[in-house]
Design a protein around this motif. Structure first.
Motif, short mmCIF file in Angstrom:
data_model
loop_
_atom_site.label_atom_id
_atom_site.label_comp_id
_atom_site.label_asym_id
_atom_site.label_seq_id
_atom_site.Cartn_x
_atom_site.Cartn_y
_atom_site.Cartn_z
N VAL A 83 0.98 -1.15 -0.01
CA VAL A 83 -0.01 0.00 0.28
C VAL A 83 1.03 1.17 0.56
CG1 VAL A 83 -1.61 0.97 1.47
CG2 VAL A 83 -2.13 -1.32 1.05
N GLY A 86 2.86 1.47 -3.67
CA GLY A 86 1.96 1.51 -4.75
C GLY A 86 1.43 3.10 -4.27
N TRP A 87 0.71 4.20 -3.62
CA TRP A 87 0.58 5.11 -3.63
C TRP A 87 1.82 6.42 -3.28
CZ3 TRP A 87 -4.18 8.08 -2.13
CH2 TRP A 87 -3.46 9.13 -2.06
N GLN A 91 0.40 7.75 -6.79
CA GLN A 91 -1.61 8.14 -5.64
C GLN A 91 -2.42 6.66 -5.33
OE1 GLN A 91 -2.36 11.37 -5.91
NE2 GLN A 91 -0.66 12.75 -5.05
N TRP A 92 -4.00 7.20 -6.10
CA TRP A 92 -5.09 6.10 -6.27
C TRP A 92 -4.68 4.96 -7.33
CZ3 TRP A 92 -8.19 6.61 -2.12
CH2 TRP A 92 -8.10 7.29 -1.80
N LEU A 95 -2.58 3.22 -5.85
CA LEU A 95 -2.69 2.19 -4.71
C LEU A 95 -3.59 1.24 -4.61
CD1 LEU A 95 -3.13 2.52 -2.20
CD2 LEU A 95 -5.44 3.65 -2.31
N GLY A 98 -1.10 -2.00 -5.60
CA GLY A 98 -0.68 -2.20 -5.00
C GLY A 98 -1.48 -2.89 -4.39
N LEU A 99 -2.46 -2.64 -4.15
CA LEU A 99 -3.56 -3.62 -3.24
C LEU A 99 -3.68 -5.28 -4.37
CD1 LEU A 99 -6.59 -0.85 -2.47
CD2 LEU A 99 -4.69 -2.67 -0.94
#
Length: 249
Positions: A83, A86-87, A91-92, A95, A98-99
């Motif tokens: 997370v 990834g952020w 960013q989104w 993310l 990343g998830l």
């Protein structure tokens, strides 16, 4: 009534004027065949017929060690790293990648471990036996490799693919060591997560390094590892993880 709380009642077919030695012997035999429960319902007694005693309360240090072990399970450390990286990478959008990475590197391994525990393949989710870890390693490598392939197909940021590749490198090293010696996965993954996040966000993240020592203490306190095993795990995850991630990103 107070004195009769645990009394055993025997009802004889003989009337009191006819109640003699024979009836008394029958009453004593009947009493001898009973399992006294001392007020507990049927099924709530131990082998001696007494209500089961609550298990002794664990010492406070052991309770703390168990809590630390649960909070810093490898899946939790991996989730934090994916997370955070990834952020930082996008960013989104980053993310989301990343998830998705966490699905293959944390969620699927956790499900495999839980399934093996339910089937009786190992004692608990922490895999205390070295042989159990060796049985699981190939499946973990396949899962992480699947996450890497999917990340590349979906055009994930370079930092995400570098993170997954770093996990593969560290997992392969842990596998090689585990063939001879049980290294601590808790400290290895926690240190690896800390080092990769520090590379992204700066050296200030290293202020959380005492948490690695806390994890090592917990594993030693629970007799899951020796001090040497936790130190080697931390060095392996921290140094190898940092080197691989720094080169690949």
């Amino acid at each position: 009534m107070w004195h009769n709380a645990y009394a055993e009642l025997v009802f004889s077919a003989s009337l009191w004027p006819d109640f003699g030695q024979r009836a008394l012997r029958q009453a004593v035999k009947l009493y001898g065949r009973r399992t006294r429960r001392f007020g507990a319902a049927s099924g709530q007694t131990d082998a001696n017929g007494r209500p089961p005693q609550p298990p002794p309360r664990r010492p406070a240090p052991e309770r703390v060690a168990r809590a630390v072990t649960a909070v810093f399970e490898p899946k939790c450390s991996v989730l934090v790293a994916t997370v955070a990286v990834g952020w930082h990478a996008g960013q989104w959008a980053g993310l989301a990648h990343g998830l998705l990475t966490a699905l293959f590197t944390a969620a699927v391994p956790a499900l495999l471990i839980a399934h093996g525990h339910r089937r009786g393949h190992w004692e608990n989710r922490h895999l205390p036996r070295r042989q159990d870890r060796l049985r699981l390693m190939p499946a973990l490598l396949v899962s992480v490799l699947g996450g890497l392939v999917l990340a590349r197909l979906l055009g994930a940021p370079t930092a995400i693919t570098a993170l997954i590749t770093t996990m593969l490198v560290c997992l392969a090293l842990v596998w090689a060591i585990t063939t001879r010696w049980k290294v601590s996965l808790h400290t290895a993954v926690a240190a690896g997560a800390l080092s990769t996040v520090a590379i992204c966000y700066g050296p200030g993240v290293c202020a959380a390094a005492p948490l690695i020592a806390l994890v090592a203490w917990a594993r030693v306190r629970l007799r899951a590892h020796t001090l040497a095993q936790t130190i080697v795990g931390a060095l392996l995850g921290g140094l190898a993880g940092a080197a691989a991630f720094a080169l690949l990103r």
